[in-house]
Scaffold this motif. Sequence first.
Motif, short mmCIF file in Angstrom:
data_model
loop_
_atom_site.label_atom_id
_atom_site.label_comp_id
_atom_site.label_asym_id
_atom_site.label_seq_id
_atom_site.Cartn_x
_atom_site.Cartn_y
_atom_site.Cartn_z
N VAL A 250 0.86 -1.19 0.00
CA VAL A 250 0.00 0.00 0.00
C VAL A 250 0.90 1.24 0.00
N PHE A 251 0.71 2.10 -1.01
CA PHE A 251 1.50 3.32 -1.14
C PHE A 251 0.60 4.54 -1.05
N GLY A 252 0.92 5.45 -0.11
CA GLY A 252 0.17 6.68 0.04
C GLY A 252 1.10 7.87 0.07
N GLU A 253 0.54 9.07 0.08
CA GLU A 253 1.38 10.27 0.05
C GLU A 253 2.21 10.44 1.31
N ARG A 254 1.80 9.79 2.42
CA ARG A 254 2.53 9.94 3.68
C ARG A 254 2.91 8.60 4.32
N GLY A 255 2.80 7.51 3.54
CA GLY A 255 3.14 6.22 4.12
C GLY A 255 3.33 5.13 3.08
N THR A 256 4.20 4.16 3.42
CA THR A 256 4.43 2.97 2.59
C THR A 256 4.48 1.75 3.49
N VAL A 257 3.69 0.74 3.14
CA VAL A 257 3.69 -0.51 3.91
C VAL A 257 3.75 -1.69 2.95
N LYS A 258 4.58 -2.65 3.33
CA LYS A 258 4.62 -3.93 2.63
C LYS A 258 4.36 -5.03 3.65
N ILE A 259 3.27 -5.77 3.43
CA ILE A 259 2.96 -6.95 4.25
C ILE A 259 3.45 -8.16 3.47
N GLY A 260 4.29 -9.00 4.11
CA GLY A 260 4.87 -10.14 3.41
C GLY A 260 4.64 -11.45 4.14
N GLY A 261 5.60 -12.37 3.98
CA GLY A 261 5.45 -13.72 4.52
C GLY A 261 4.73 -14.62 3.54
N THR A 262 4.52 -15.87 3.92
CA THR A 262 3.84 -16.80 3.02
C THR A 262 2.35 -16.55 2.95
N SER A 263 1.78 -15.86 3.97
CA SER A 263 0.33 -15.63 3.96
C SER A 263 0.00 -14.26 4.55
N THR A 264 0.67 -13.23 4.07
CA THR A 264 0.50 -11.85 4.56
C THR A 264 0.52 -11.80 6.09
N ASN A 265 1.55 -12.43 6.67
CA ASN A 265 1.63 -12.55 8.13
C ASN A 265 2.80 -11.78 8.74
N ASN A 266 3.61 -11.12 7.90
CA ASN A 266 4.75 -10.35 8.39
C ASN A 266 4.68 -8.91 7.89
N ILE A 267 5.31 -8.00 8.62
CA ILE A 267 5.46 -6.63 8.13
C ILE A 267 6.91 -6.45 7.68
N ASP A 268 7.11 -6.28 6.38
CA ASP A 268 8.45 -6.13 5.82
C ASP A 268 8.88 -4.66 5.74
N ILE A 269 7.94 -3.78 5.45
CA ILE A 269 8.23 -2.35 5.36
C ILE A 269 7.11 -1.59 6.06
N TRP A 270 7.49 -0.62 6.91
CA TRP A 270 6.51 0.17 7.66
C TRP A 270 7.09 1.56 7.85
N ASP A 271 6.74 2.48 6.95
CA ASP A 271 7.28 3.84 6.99
C ASP A 271 6.17 4.88 6.87
N PHE A 272 6.14 5.81 7.83
CA PHE A 272 5.15 6.89 7.81
C PHE A 272 5.81 8.23 8.13
N ALA A 273 5.23 9.28 7.59
CA ALA A 273 5.77 10.62 7.83
C ALA A 273 5.62 11.02 9.29
N ASP A 274 4.54 10.58 9.92
CA ASP A 274 4.30 10.91 11.33
C ASP A 274 4.62 9.70 12.21
N GLU A 275 5.76 9.68 12.78
CA GLU A 275 6.21 8.55 13.61
C GLU A 275 5.44 8.52 14.93
N ILE A 276 4.91 7.32 15.27
CA ILE A 276 4.25 7.14 16.57
C ILE A 276 4.89 5.95 17.29
N ASP A 277 4.55 5.78 18.55
CA ASP A 277 5.23 4.79 19.40
C ASP A 277 5.14 3.37 18.86
N ARG A 278 3.98 2.96 18.37
CA ARG A 278 3.80 1.57 17.96
C ARG A 278 4.54 1.23 16.67
N ASP A 279 5.04 2.24 15.94
CA ASP A 279 5.73 1.98 14.68
C ASP A 279 6.96 1.10 14.88
#
Length: 362
Positions: A250-279
């Motif tokens: 998923v690509f947006g103007e303020r964030g990029t996420v790639k969910i991976g693994g064999t069954s969309t069970n891992n987070i490979d990329i997690w980048d957002f313009a507004d950093e929060i604690d859970r990131d």
Amino acid sequence: MKYALIGCGRIATNHIKAALNNQLEIAAVCDIVPEHMDSLLKKHELENISSIKKYVDYKTMIEEVQPALVSIATESGIHAEIALYCIEHGVNTIIEKPMAMSIKDANEIIRLSEEKNVKVSACHQNRFNIAVQELRRALESGRFGRLSHGSIHVRWNRNKDYYTQASWRGTWKQDGGALMNQCIHGIDLLRWMFGGEIEEVYGQTRQQFHHYLEAEDIGMAVVKFKNGAIATIEGTTNVYPKNLEETLYVFGERGTVKIGGTSTNNIDIWDFADEIDRDSKNRGLEEATSNVYGNGHTSLFADMIDAIKKNRIPYVDAYAGKDALELVLAIYKSQKEGQAVTFPLTDFSSTDMESEFKEEKK
């Protein structure tokens, strides 16, 4: 809550596990092959529990057992027929994907369930994956800003042994191909994440290596969403020598996420313009799974039980099941007609593809 399972094949073990994990009263199992029931019960050390009845006819089972909840895990082509019978008899129903094989049957499941006030959940269990839930939370809170584009890649392997285990696999009437069987979970996630509303889709499918089947082993498509985003779909069973990945971007103007693994069970990329604690916790997140079906069945069952008790709509309802089916069927129709297909899709079935690929085999 009294529960019964219809269909005791490959995916049935996940349903029994989910029933046990949710403390359901397993009242009955049903399969036209008695040995399938025996092996499933033995696998879960339930073979000596006399209260679990075994049936080869689901109609007799429904009438005699009168369960509050059933799940349907048969071959895909009879999902709708069985579901409609259960709904007609007031039984809340979980339907394995795909919910049906035609738009007509999907619409009838929705109509009848609403008329009878029966809960129906389409078994798109990957919505409950931890990684997927985190992505959904970020989307709903607006962290991506305007969405640009996305993609789903289901790059798996299915060899001849897989298809010879069950003669219905790879047929237009009972199964469909890689998009309908293997890729529909990813297609569900993609459509859900991008707002659901689609303008049009253009697709191409092929039967590259599995010439003993009727349906496709590779399908690709471009989807135009009503919110302006675009996305691509790739679903195949041609990856050598084993399952490679199921990835969602998923690509947006303020964030990029790639969910991976064999069954969309891992987070490979997690980048957002507004950093929060859970990131920091989400980066590199991995959810261990025992197979490609993931862990979501238990959560989906739990949600369905809660929906029944509270008389609310399930988290993954019949409309969600229809949405995923509609997108697959639209890709099939696009292949058949050689042009883009506009939404909504009013009438199409997997059996409308029965002439596809026949000329190539001559």
